[in-house]
Design an enzyme around this catalytic site. Sequence first.
Site, PDB file in Angstrom:
ATOM      1  N   ARG A 146      22.878  23.658   9.310  1.00  0.00           N
ATOM      2  CA  ARG A 146      23.308  25.059   9.245  1.00  0.00           C
ATOM      3  C   ARG A 146      24.261  25.391  10.400  1.00  0.00           C
ATOM      4  NH1 ARG A 146      17.401  27.315   8.766  1.00  0.00           N
ATOM      5  NH2 ARG A 146      16.981  25.104   9.141  1.00  0.00           N
ATOM      6  N   TRP A 147      23.954  24.830  11.562  1.00  0.00           N
ATOM      7  CA  TRP A 147      24.815  25.043  12.743  1.00  0.00           C
ATOM      8  C   TRP A 147      26.238  24.580  12.418  1.00  0.00           C
ATOM      9  CZ3 TRP A 147      27.870  21.914  15.783  1.00  0.00           C
ATOM     10  CH2 TRP A 147      28.199  22.380  17.059  1.00  0.00           C
ATOM     11  N   ASP A 199      15.387  21.235  14.174  1.00  0.00           N
ATOM     12  CA  ASP A 199      15.924  21.673  12.880  1.00  0.00           C
ATOM     13  C   ASP A 199      17.157  22.566  13.071  1.00  0.00           C
ATOM     14  OD1 ASP A 199      15.995  21.804  10.147  1.00  0.00           O
ATOM     15  OD2 ASP A 199      14.566  23.449   9.992  1.00  0.00           O
ATOM     16  N   GLU A 237      -0.254  24.338  20.357  1.00  0.00           N
ATOM     17  CA  GLU A 237       0.372  25.646  20.209  1.00  0.00           C
ATOM     18  C   GLU A 237       1.682  25.447  19.458  1.00  0.00           C
ATOM     19  OE1 GLU A 237      -0.953  28.606  21.123  1.00  0.00           O
ATOM     20  OE2 GLU A 237      -2.728  27.435  21.634  1.00  0.00           O
ATOM     21  N   LEU A 258       9.116  10.572  32.725  1.00  0.00           N
ATOM     22  CA  LEU A 258       8.974  11.193  31.396  1.00  0.00           C
ATOM     23  C   LEU A 258       8.928  10.088  30.349  1.00  0.00           C
ATOM     24  CD1 LEU A 258       9.236  13.876  29.606  1.00  0.00           C
ATOM     25  CD2 LEU A 258      11.637  13.270  29.395  1.00  0.00           C
ATOM     26  N   ARG A 316       7.022  25.710   9.504  1.00  0.00           N
ATOM     27  CA  ARG A 316       6.197  24.647   8.909  1.00  0.00           C
ATOM     28  C   ARG A 316       6.272  23.405   9.780  1.00  0.00           C
ATOM     29  NH1 ARG A 316      10.036  25.657   4.795  1.00  0.00           N
ATOM     30  NH2 ARG A 316      11.899  24.401   5.145  1.00  0.00           N
ATOM     31  N   HIS A 353      24.532  17.073  13.719  1.00  0.00           N
ATOM     32  CA  HIS A 353      23.645  16.039  14.285  1.00  0.00           C
ATOM     33  C   HIS A 353      24.211  15.518  15.607  1.00  0.00           C
ATOM     34  CE1 HIS A 353      21.306  16.312  10.736  1.00  0.00           C
ATOM     35  NE2 HIS A 353      22.157  15.701   9.935  1.00  0.00           N
ATOM     36  N   TRP A 367      15.278   9.743   4.255  1.00  0.00           N
ATOM     37  CA  TRP A 367      16.025   8.729   3.504  1.00  0.00           C
ATOM     38  C   TRP A 367      16.614   9.288   2.217  1.00  0.00           C
ATOM     39  CZ3 TRP A 367      17.109   4.647   6.260  1.00  0.00           C
ATOM     40  CH2 TRP A 367      16.196   4.186   7.220  1.00  0.00           C
ATOM     41  N   ARG A 414       9.627  24.395  17.158  1.00  0.00           N
ATOM     42  CA  ARG A 414      10.488  24.195  15.996  1.00  0.00           C
ATOM     43  C   ARG A 414      11.682  25.136  16.113  1.00  0.00           C
ATOM     44  NH1 ARG A 414       9.569  22.410   9.987  1.00  0.00           N
ATOM     45  NH2 ARG A 414      11.729  22.635   9.328  1.00  0.00           N
ATOM     46  N   SER A 424       6.390  20.209   8.533  1.00  0.00           N
ATOM     47  CA  SER A 424       7.244  19.173   7.931  1.00  0.00           C
ATOM     48  C   SER A 424       6.761  17.750   8.237  1.00  0.00           C
ATOM     49  CB  SER A 424       8.702  19.341   8.390  1.00  0.00           C
ATOM     50  OG  SER A 424       9.197  20.593   7.996  1.00  0.00           O
ATOM     51  N   GLU A 440      10.967  11.127   5.076  1.00  0.00           N
ATOM     52  CA  GLU A 440      11.559  11.821   3.923  1.00  0.00           C
ATOM     53  C   GLU A 440      13.086  11.903   4.032  1.00  0.00           C
ATOM     54  OE1 GLU A 440       8.703  13.087   5.567  1.00  0.00           O
ATOM     55  OE2 GLU A 440       7.572  12.102   3.963  1.00  0.00           O
TER      56      GLU A 440
HETATM   57  C1  FPP Z   1      17.121  18.527  10.928  1.00  0.00           C
HETATM   58  O1  FPP Z   1      18.208  19.428  10.790  1.00  0.00           O
HETATM   59  C2  FPP Z   1      17.508  17.453  11.821  1.00  0.00           C
HETATM   60  C3  FPP Z   1      17.463  16.121  11.507  1.00  0.00           C
HETATM   61  C4  FPP Z   1      17.016  15.639  10.201  1.00  0.00           C
HETATM   62  C5  FPP Z   1      17.917  15.096  12.454  1.00  0.00           C
HETATM   63  C6  FPP Z   1      17.633  15.366  13.896  1.00  0.00           C
HETATM   64  C7  FPP Z   1      18.495  14.483  14.684  1.00  0.00           C
HETATM   65  C8  FPP Z   1      19.122  14.797  15.828  1.00  0.00           C
HETATM   66  C9  FPP Z   1      18.942  16.074  16.537  1.00  0.00           C
HETATM   67  C10 FPP Z   1      20.044  13.869  16.469  1.00  0.00           C
HETATM   68  C11 FPP Z   1      19.624  12.467  16.432  1.00  0.00           C
HETATM   69  C12 FPP Z   1      18.727  12.093  17.540  1.00  0.00           C
HETATM   70  C13 FPP Z   1      18.796  10.912  18.129  1.00  0.00           C
HETATM   71  C14 FPP Z   1      17.839  10.563  19.163  1.00  0.00           C
HETATM   72  C15 FPP Z   1      19.799   9.926  17.766  1.00  0.00           C
HETATM   73  P1  FPP Z   1      18.815  19.664   9.348  1.00  0.00           P
HETATM   74  O2  FPP Z   1      19.911  18.689   9.157  1.00  0.00           O
HETATM   75  O3  FPP Z   1      17.744  19.606   8.312  1.00  0.00           O
HETATM   76  O4  FPP Z   1      19.379  21.101   9.491  1.00  0.00           O
HETATM   77  P2  FPP Z   1      19.422  22.208   8.331  1.00  0.00           P
HETATM   78  O5  FPP Z   1      17.998  22.562   8.022  1.00  0.00           O
HETATM   79  O6  FPP Z   1      20.170  23.331   8.966  1.00  0.00           O
HETATM   80  O7  FPP Z   1      20.135  21.605   7.171  1.00  0.00           O
END
Ligand code: FPP
Length: 262
Positions: free
Chosen positions: A41-42, A37, A224, A148, A211, A54, A86, A205, A213, A84
């Site tokens: 925000r990053w 997550d 854990e 792995l 949470r 992403h 989508w 997380r 999610s 979710e």
């Molecule tokens: C949640 O952060 C992250 C996601 C919904 C996507 C996670 C995907 C990746 C890390 C990259 C894709 C991975 C592969 C294998 C292709 P958020 O966007 O909800 O962040 P926010 O809560 O700060 O808005």
Amino acid sequence: MLENLRRLVGLNHESAPAPAKVPAPAGGPRHVGVIMDGNGRWAQRRGLPRTAGHKAGVEALRAVVKACPDLGIEVLTAYAFSTENWTRPKDEVDFLMYLIVEYCRREVNTLNENGVRINAIGRIDELPALQRDEIYQAMEKTRHNTRLVLNLAVNYGGHAELVDTMRAIAAEVAAGKVRPEEINEDLIRTHLYTAGLPELDLVIRTAGEMRLSNFMLWQASYSEFWVTDVAWPDVTREVLEQAVLEYKRRDRRFGTVLQQSR
Ligand code: FPP
């Protein structure tokens, strides 16, 4: 005195029911799940579009995958796209779909060099054909690797997984292969997406929220949980090491009062 009391009431460790599942062997977690997550925000903090977060998240995943075998982790489940997700803006969904294809295409050689097998959990057959086929091809191309398992959760939801599990078992009941009274926890486990994988020991997380999610609802029952404020794109090997160190300090009891020796 406690031992005498146990004998009197016929309770001892040998005859008592085993905890729900055998804990991980002494030391670190065998199976780690990551809720990646904080990408959005990053990016926003840097004045960038969410998609940049992403993209940076894929780099972080690369570093974490590389570090896992060194820490004794056998399975890493990465929550890449939920059932979710989508509902996000179309551009963002399209970009995540693009990243999945890119990851499967570009990463296969490196994963093979590092002994990583890709597996996917979720409703993979409901993905667009391109994503579905790339995922299956990556699974095929890495299937011999044993260092792995990288378990990509794509179009994954804990509720959807339980629905699919129940449907699969119901079909076996309807076909006369299973009797309703034979449905137990072990049977359910063998019908989950994670059948055959070790128990989920640790859920990490990032970005601070507390949470699950909809992540691995059955599997996380005794995992854990470790939360860091670090946003996923900033996660490094050191962050994973910190989580594993903290895990090793935890006293996993699986509902009992006995201390598990580590
Ligand atoms: C949640 O952060 C992250 C996601 C919904 C996507 C996670 C995907 C990746 C890390 C990259 C894709 C991975 C592969 C294998 C292709 P958020 O966007 O909800 O962040 P926010 O809560 O700060 O808005």
